[in-house]
Design a protein around this motif. Structure first.
Motif, short mmCIF file in Angstrom:
data_model
loop_
_atom_site.label_atom_id
_atom_site.label_comp_id
_atom_site.label_asym_id
_atom_site.label_seq_id
_atom_site.Cartn_x
_atom_site.Cartn_y
_atom_site.Cartn_z
N UNK A 158 14.84 20.52 0.20
CA UNK A 158 13.89 19.35 0.14
C UNK A 158 13.44 19.36 -1.37
N UNK A 159 14.56 19.17 -2.23
CA UNK A 159 14.32 18.89 -3.46
C UNK A 159 14.77 17.50 -3.96
N UNK A 160 14.72 16.91 -3.02
CA UNK A 160 15.12 15.48 -2.97
C UNK A 160 13.81 14.64 -3.24
N UNK A 161 14.12 13.27 -3.53
CA UNK A 161 13.02 12.13 -3.50
C UNK A 161 13.28 11.17 -2.50
N UNK A 162 12.23 10.96 -1.33
CA UNK A 162 12.65 10.17 -0.34
C UNK A 162 11.26 9.67 0.28
N UNK A 163 11.55 8.62 1.20
CA UNK A 163 10.17 8.03 1.76
C UNK A 163 9.85 9.08 2.81
N UNK A 164 8.65 9.23 3.02
CA UNK A 164 7.76 9.96 3.96
C UNK A 164 7.02 8.90 4.83
N UNK A 165 6.23 9.56 5.95
CA UNK A 165 5.42 8.66 6.67
C UNK A 165 4.03 8.89 6.00
N UNK A 166 3.52 10.40 5.69
CA UNK A 166 2.22 10.72 5.05
C UNK A 166 2.29 11.74 4.32
N UNK A 167 1.58 11.52 3.10
CA UNK A 167 1.47 12.56 2.15
C UNK A 167 0.22 13.27 2.40
N UNK A 168 0.00 14.53 1.97
CA UNK A 168 -0.98 15.48 2.01
C UNK A 168 -1.99 15.29 1.21
N UNK A 169 -3.38 15.34 1.81
CA UNK A 169 -4.33 15.25 1.23
C UNK A 169 -4.78 16.55 0.05
N UNK A 170 -4.01 17.54 0.27
CA UNK A 170 -4.22 18.36 -0.60
C UNK A 170 -3.69 18.15 -2.02
N UNK A 171 -2.83 17.14 -2.17
CA UNK A 171 -2.25 16.75 -3.46
C UNK A 171 -1.54 15.58 -3.15
N UNK A 172 -2.42 14.46 -3.53
CA UNK A 172 -2.24 12.80 -3.18
C UNK A 172 -2.42 12.04 -4.34
N UNK A 173 -1.01 11.28 -4.76
CA UNK A 173 -1.04 10.41 -5.85
C UNK A 173 -1.33 8.94 -5.12
N UNK A 174 -2.32 8.18 -5.67
CA UNK A 174 -2.24 6.64 -5.11
C UNK A 174 -2.56 5.87 -6.34
N UNK A 175 -2.02 4.61 -6.35
CA UNK A 175 -2.30 3.50 -7.13
C UNK A 175 -3.74 3.20 -6.80
N UNK A 176 -4.61 3.28 -7.96
CA UNK A 176 -6.07 2.79 -7.72
C UNK A 176 -6.35 1.65 -6.81
N UNK A 177 -5.28 0.49 -7.43
CA UNK A 177 -5.67 -0.93 -6.85
C UNK A 177 -5.53 -1.02 -5.32
N UNK A 178 -4.38 -0.16 -4.84
CA UNK A 178 -4.13 -0.02 -3.44
C UNK A 178 -5.13 0.52 -2.70
N UNK A 179 -5.67 1.81 -3.36
CA UNK A 179 -6.74 2.55 -2.69
C UNK A 179 -8.12 1.53 -2.24
N UNK A 180 -8.36 0.76 -3.43
CA UNK A 180 -9.62 0.06 -3.16
C UNK A 180 -9.10 -1.18 -2.29
N UNK A 181 -7.97 -1.72 -2.37
CA UNK A 181 -7.78 -2.90 -1.40
C UNK A 181 -7.87 -2.56 -0.18
N UNK A 182 -7.67 -1.61 0.35
CA UNK A 182 -7.79 -1.15 1.71
C UNK A 182 -9.16 -0.16 2.04
N UNK A 183 -9.96 -0.21 1.06
CA UNK A 183 -11.38 0.47 1.14
C UNK A 183 -11.28 1.84 1.22
#
Length: 332
Positions: A158-183
Motif C-alpha cells: 500500500x505504497x500508492x496514492x489512492x482514493x479511500x472512503x475515510x481517513x483515520x482521525x489519528x492523523x487526518x489532514x483537511x482543508x480548513x475551508x472545507x472543515x468549517x463549511x461542513x461545521x
C-alpha cells in the motif's frame, strides 16, 4: 499554503514527552505546531511551555472529547490545512511534503491520510487507519491492511496514492475551508468514528478523500482507551449506528438499520460466549442511545446537502467470519 498541526491533549504529559519531539523535529519548518489541551489536570501545559516554547498552546475550557475538542481549538487556528494529530503518533522525516503536494496538485481533494503503522511493531499496519479506510454496506469500517483485528505486515503493498472512503482521525489532514463549511466534527459522537462521518459528509459535497502511502507515521493506538475497554465498545457500536442514520443512501436505509440490529445482536452473543458479558452490555447501551437519538439524527440527515449512492462493499462480517477472508486483497 499555511499548515497547522494540532495535537489534542488530555492529561497526556507522558505521551507529549515521548512523541512531541519527533513532531517538532520533522515538521516545524513546514507547519505551525499547536497543542490543544482539553482541560488537563496534569502538568502537560507547563511541560510544553518549558521544553517547546515554539509550540503554540490552546486551552479548551472543558474536556469535550475528540470532536468538541477540535471544534473549539480550530476556531483560533489560522491555516489553509489542518492536521489533526493524536498525541501518541511518532512522525518520520519528510512525512509532510508528500501530503502537502496532494493538496497543491489536486484542488478537489479535501482530506488526506498517510500510512499508519504500529508503533509497537513497526512492520505491521496499525488498527486505527492502516492503509486507508473503507466501509461496508452495513456501516462497518475496515482498512487496507486491517480487517477487524487482523493486521497485515507492511510489504509495500500500500505504497500508492489512492482514493479511500475515510481517513483515520489519528492523523487526518483537511482543508480548513472545507472543515468549517461542513461545521466540523459532530460533537454528539464525543469520540470514535466521528472521522468517518466527517469524511462521508465531505464526499457528499463533492470532495475526495485520499491516502498517501509514501508518507509514514507510527501510532501507538489505545493510548486513551484500550481495545478491551467496554466504553470503547460502546462508542464504536453507537457511533457506527449514528453514521448509518446520517449517511446511508435512502434505498438501503431501512434494510441496513434492521440488519444492524441482528448483526450487533450476534456480536453481543459472541462476547457472552467469550465470557466478556460487560461488552455485551456495552452493545445494549449503544443501541439504547441509538434509539434515544434516532429522530435527532434523522433531522441531521435531512440537512445534509446530498446523499451519494456509494458503491458500498458487501458484508465485511460475512467475508471475514464466514468466508475466512482476512486480508484486504482477498475481499470482493
Amino acid at each position: 499554503m499555511k499548515t497547522a498541526i494540532v495535537i489534542l491533549n488530555w492529561n497526556g504529559k507522558k505521551l507529549l514527552e515521548q512523541f512531541l519531539p519527533s513532531v517538532v523535529s520533522f515538521s516545524s519548518e513546514l507547519a505551525d505546531i499547536y497543542v490543544a489541551d482539553n482541560a488537563s489536570t496534569d502538568a502537560s501545559i507547563s511541560y510544553v511551555k518549558e521544553f517547546f516554547p515554539s509550540v503554540k498552546i490552546i486551552e479548551n475550557a472543558v474536556n469535550g472529547g475528540y470532536a468538541k475538542g477540535y471544534n473549539d481549538a480550530l476556531q483560533s487556528v489560522n491555516a489553509d490545512i489542518y492536521c489533526l494529530l493524536n498525541s501518541d503518533i511518532e512522525v518520520t522525516e519528510n512525512w509532510l511534503p508528500p501530503v502537502l503536494n496532494i493538496f497543491k496538485n489536486d484542488k478537489n481533494t479535501a482530506i488526506v491520510q498517510p500510512k499508519l503503522l504500529d508503533f509497537k511493531d513497526k512492520k505491521k499496519f496499525e488498527y486505527a487507519g492502516a492503509g486507508g479506510g473503507f466501509i461496508d454496506l452495513y456501516g462497518y469500517p475496515y482498512c487496507r491492511g486491517r480487517v477487524f483485528n487482523n493486521l497485515e505486515i507492511d510489504k509495500g503493498q500500500f505504497n500508492d496514492t489512492t482514493d479511500i472512503f475515510w481517513a483515520s482521525g489519528a492523523c487526518l489532514f483537511i482543508r480548513s475551508k472545507v472543515y468549517h463549511k461542513i461545521d466540523g466534527l459532530d460533537e454528539d459522537y464525543f469520540a470514535h468514528q466521528e472521522e468517518i462521518d466527517l469524511c462521508w459528509r465531505v464526499q457528499n459535497i463533492g470532495y475526495k478523500v485520499k491516502y498517501v502511502g509514501n508518507s509514514t507515521v507510527y501510532h501507538v493506538g489505545g493510548a486513551t482507551l484500550q481495545e478491551t475497554n467496554p466504553h470503547k465498545t460502546y462508542l464504536n457500536f453507537r457511533n457506527s449506528l449514528l453514521n448509518v442514520i446520517k449517511n446511508v443512501p435512502k434505498k438501503w436505509f431501512l434494510f441496513v438499520v434492521f440488519s444492524r440490529l441482528i448483526l450487533d445482536g450476534i456480536a453481543g452473543l459472541k462476547f457472552i460466549f467469550e465470557l466478556r458479558p460487560i461488552h455485551t452490555w456495552a452493545i445494549l447501551k449503544a443501541h439504547l442511545s441509538f434509539y434515544k437519538n434516532f429522530f435527532k439524527f434523522l433531522g441531521k440527515r435531512r440537512k445534509l446537502q446530498k446523499k451519494q449512492d456509494y458503491n458500498l462493499h458487501t458484508s465485511i462480517v460475512w467475508q471475514y467470519f464466514v468466508l475466512g477472508r482476512k486480508k484486504f486483497d482477498e475481499l470482493e
